[in-house]
Motif scaffolding. Structure first.
Motif, PDB file in Angstrom:
ATOM      1  N   LEU A 147       2.260   0.955  -6.015  1.00 33.34           N
ATOM      2  CA  LEU A 147       2.930   0.248  -7.109  1.00 33.34           C
ATOM      3  C   LEU A 147       4.447   0.357  -6.986  1.00 33.34           C
ATOM      4  CD1 LEU A 147       0.569   1.169 -10.080  1.00 33.34           C
ATOM      5  CD2 LEU A 147       0.794  -1.064  -8.956  1.00 33.34           C
ATOM      6  N   ALA A 148       4.936   1.523  -6.576  1.00 37.43           N
ATOM      7  CA  ALA A 148       6.378   1.686  -6.359  1.00 37.43           C
ATOM      8  C   ALA A 148       6.864   0.754  -5.249  1.00 37.43           C
ATOM      9  CB  ALA A 148       6.701   3.145  -6.020  1.00 37.43           C
ATOM     10  N   ASN A 149       6.075   0.626  -4.188  1.00 32.17           N
ATOM     11  CA  ASN A 149       6.436  -0.283  -3.097  1.00 32.17           C
ATOM     12  C   ASN A 149       6.441  -1.733  -3.575  1.00 32.17           C
ATOM     13  OD1 ASN A 149       6.653   1.927  -1.441  1.00 32.17           O
ATOM     14  ND2 ASN A 149       4.752   1.553  -0.331  1.00 32.17           N
ATOM     15  N   LEU A 150       5.467  -2.092  -4.394  1.00 21.01           N
ATOM     16  CA  LEU A 150       5.407  -3.444  -4.957  1.00 21.01           C
ATOM     17  C   LEU A 150       6.664  -3.708  -5.794  1.00 21.01           C
ATOM     18  CD1 LEU A 150       3.734  -6.047  -5.328  1.00 21.01           C
ATOM     19  CD2 LEU A 150       2.623  -4.923  -7.275  1.00 21.01           C
ATOM     20  N   GLU A 151       7.037  -2.751  -6.623  1.00 28.69           N
ATOM     21  CA  GLU A 151       8.256  -2.877  -7.435  1.00 28.69           C
ATOM     22  C   GLU A 151       9.476  -3.093  -6.561  1.00 28.69           C
ATOM     23  OE1 GLU A 151       9.299  -0.127 -10.578  1.00 28.69           O
ATOM     24  OE2 GLU A 151       7.176   0.379 -10.839  1.00 28.69           O
ATOM     25  N   THR A 152       9.584  -2.327  -5.480  1.00 27.77           N
ATOM     26  CA  THR A 152      10.733  -2.416  -4.588  1.00 27.77           C
ATOM     27  C   THR A 152      10.854  -3.803  -3.973  1.00 27.77           C
ATOM     28  OG1 THR A 152      10.637  -0.055  -4.090  1.00 27.77           O
ATOM     29  CG2 THR A 152      11.779  -1.441  -2.487  1.00 27.77           C
ATOM     30  N   VAL A 153       9.758  -4.343  -3.476  1.00 31.34           N
ATOM     31  CA  VAL A 153       9.789  -5.673  -2.845  1.00 31.34           C
ATOM     32  C   VAL A 153      10.178  -6.739  -3.869  1.00 31.34           C
ATOM     33  CG1 VAL A 153       8.380  -7.450  -1.730  1.00 31.34           C
ATOM     34  CG2 VAL A 153       8.145  -5.059  -1.032  1.00 31.34           C
ATOM     35  N   ILE A 154       9.578  -6.675  -5.046  1.00 36.43           N
ATOM     36  CA  ILE A 154       9.855  -7.683  -6.083  1.00 36.43           C
ATOM     37  C   ILE A 154      11.315  -7.613  -6.529  1.00 36.43           C
ATOM     38  CG2 ILE A 154       9.311  -8.334  -8.477  1.00 36.43           C
ATOM     39  CD1 ILE A 154       6.352  -7.590  -7.766  1.00 36.43           C
ATOM     40  N   ALA A 155      11.835  -6.414  -6.728  1.00 34.06           N
ATOM     41  CA  ALA A 155      13.231  -6.253  -7.135  1.00 34.06           C
ATOM     42  C   ALA A 155      14.182  -6.736  -6.039  1.00 34.06           C
ATOM     43  CB  ALA A 155      13.517  -4.793  -7.482  1.00 34.06           C
ATOM     44  N   LYS A 156      13.881  -6.392  -4.788  1.00 35.25           N
ATOM     45  CA  LYS A 156      14.728  -6.804  -3.662  1.00 35.25           C
ATOM     46  C   LYS A 156      14.814  -8.322  -3.559  1.00 35.25           C
ATOM     47  CE  LYS A 156      17.009  -5.904   0.187  1.00 35.25           C
ATOM     48  NZ  LYS A 156      18.290  -5.218   0.203  1.00 35.25           N
ATOM     49  N   ALA A 157      13.732  -9.007  -3.955  1.00 33.99           N
ATOM     50  CA  ALA A 157      13.704 -10.475  -3.920  1.00 33.99           C
ATOM     51  C   ALA A 157      14.398 -11.084  -5.138  1.00 33.99           C
ATOM     52  CB  ALA A 157      12.259 -10.958  -3.849  1.00 33.99           C
ATOM     53  N   ALA A 204       0.121   5.188  -7.151  1.00 36.18           N
ATOM     54  CA  ALA A 204       1.508   5.280  -7.608  1.00 36.18           C
ATOM     55  C   ALA A 204       2.487   4.815  -6.519  1.00 36.18           C
ATOM     56  CB  ALA A 204       1.826   6.706  -8.043  1.00 36.18           C
ATOM     57  N   GLN A 205       2.264   5.218  -5.278  1.00 40.82           N
ATOM     58  CA  GLN A 205       3.153   4.827  -4.187  1.00 40.82           C
ATOM     59  C   GLN A 205       3.063   3.325  -3.913  1.00 40.82           C
ATOM     60  OE1 GLN A 205       5.446   6.771  -2.230  1.00 40.82           O
ATOM     61  NE2 GLN A 205       6.076   4.672  -1.797  1.00 40.82           N
ATOM     62  N   ALA A 218       0.854  -1.186   0.000  1.00 40.29           N
ATOM     63  CA  ALA A 218       0.000   0.000   0.000  1.00 40.29           C
ATOM     64  C   ALA A 218       0.892   1.240   0.000  1.00 40.29           C
ATOM     65  CB  ALA A 218      -0.909  -0.019   1.224  1.00 40.29           C
ATOM     66  N   ALA A 219       0.285   2.385   0.155  1.00 41.17           N
ATOM     67  CA  ALA A 219       1.015   3.652   0.158  1.00 41.17           C
ATOM     68  C   ALA A 219       1.601   3.914   1.541  1.00 41.17           C
ATOM     69  CB  ALA A 219       0.102   4.790  -0.282  1.00 41.17           C
ATOM     70  N   VAL A 220       2.503   3.025   1.935  1.00 36.65           N
ATOM     71  CA  VAL A 220       3.216   3.191   3.196  1.00 36.65           C
ATOM     72  C   VAL A 220       4.565   3.801   2.855  1.00 36.65           C
ATOM     73  CG1 VAL A 220       4.222   1.989   5.178  1.00 36.65           C
ATOM     74  CG2 VAL A 220       2.010   1.261   4.258  1.00 36.65           C
ATOM     75  N   LEU A 221       4.913   4.849   3.552  1.00 40.79           N
ATOM     76  CA  LEU A 221       6.146   5.573   3.272  1.00 40.79           C
ATOM     77  C   LEU A 221       7.347   4.854   3.889  1.00 40.79           C
ATOM     78  CD1 LEU A 221       4.655   9.114   3.933  1.00 40.79           C
ATOM     79  CD2 LEU A 221       4.793   7.855   1.765  1.00 40.79           C
ATOM     80  N   GLU A 222       8.566   5.263   3.509  1.00 43.49           N
ATOM     81  CA  GLU A 222       9.788   4.594   3.973  1.00 43.49           C
ATOM     82  C   GLU A 222       9.910   4.559   5.498  1.00 43.49           C
ATOM     83  OE1 GLU A 222      13.538   5.516   2.182  1.00 43.49           O
ATOM     84  OE2 GLU A 222      12.649   5.578   0.182  1.00 43.49           O
ATOM     85  N   ILE A 228      -5.752   1.848  -1.099  1.00 40.80           N
ATOM     86  CA  ILE A 228      -5.534   0.789  -2.086  1.00 40.80           C
ATOM     87  C   ILE A 228      -4.343  -0.065  -1.679  1.00 40.80           C
ATOM     88  CG2 ILE A 228      -4.039   2.146  -3.623  1.00 40.80           C
ATOM     89  CD1 ILE A 228      -6.051   0.747  -5.847  1.00 40.80           C
ATOM     90  N   GLU A 229      -4.422  -1.340  -2.048  1.00 43.64           N
ATOM     91  CA  GLU A 229      -3.369  -2.285  -1.713  1.00 43.64           C
ATOM     92  C   GLU A 229      -3.257  -3.309  -2.829  1.00 43.64           C
ATOM     93  OE1 GLU A 229      -2.988  -3.529   2.501  1.00 43.64           O
ATOM     94  OE2 GLU A 229      -3.402  -5.532   1.709  1.00 43.64           O
TER      95      GLU A 229
END
Length: 129
Positions: free
Chosen positions: A57-67, A54-55, A36-40, A121-122
């Motif tokens: 989706l950016a968080n989703l991208e970050t988790v997937i890339a980190k994995a 947008a936030q 969700a739109a949870v900040l750093e 949204i989540e």
């Protein structure tokens, strides 16, 4: 890994999802918790729907890339939203992200009464490689 898209019709093509995805020879599966739109700093955003989409989706991208997974290997997305009426005017943010990343995913969209704190949204994902 081999993916086969199952679309018995064509109407879903314009809506950025598929009816089913078969995955053969996957070596790893990543089950991503709802993003969700949870900040750093861990606080929940109180921004408008478009900004939260947008936030999240950016968080989703970050988790997937980190994995170590690729966005285009998302095979399933579940979207939880507090107001579909509020979301639809900003659907292009989501659809653009799907198209840009060449994602072909099975999709379920669910309107819920509420999410944590001020979240609207989540996105929950299943990714394979």
């Amino acid at each position: 890994m081999e993916k086969r898209i199952i679309n018995p019709w064509t109407w879903q093509d314009a809506r950025s999802y598929v009816q089913a995805v078969e995955v053969k020879n996957a070596t790893s599966t990543l089950y991503v918790s709802g993003q969700a739109a949870v900040l750093e700093d861990g606080t929940s955003s109180d921004a408008d729907m478009k900004t939260q989409v947008a936030q999240a989706l950016a968080n989703l991208e970050t988790v997937i890339a980190k994995a170590g997974f690729e966005l285009n290997n998302i095979v399933r997305l579940t979207v939880y939203c507090t107001s579909t009426e509020e979301f639809w005017p900003h659907f292009e943010v989501f659809q653009s992200w799907i198209s840009k990343n060449e994602i072909k995913q099975a999709l379920t969209f669910i309107e819920v009464k509420s999410l944590f704190e001020t979240l609207k949204i989540e996105f929950e994902a299943t990714v394979v490689k």
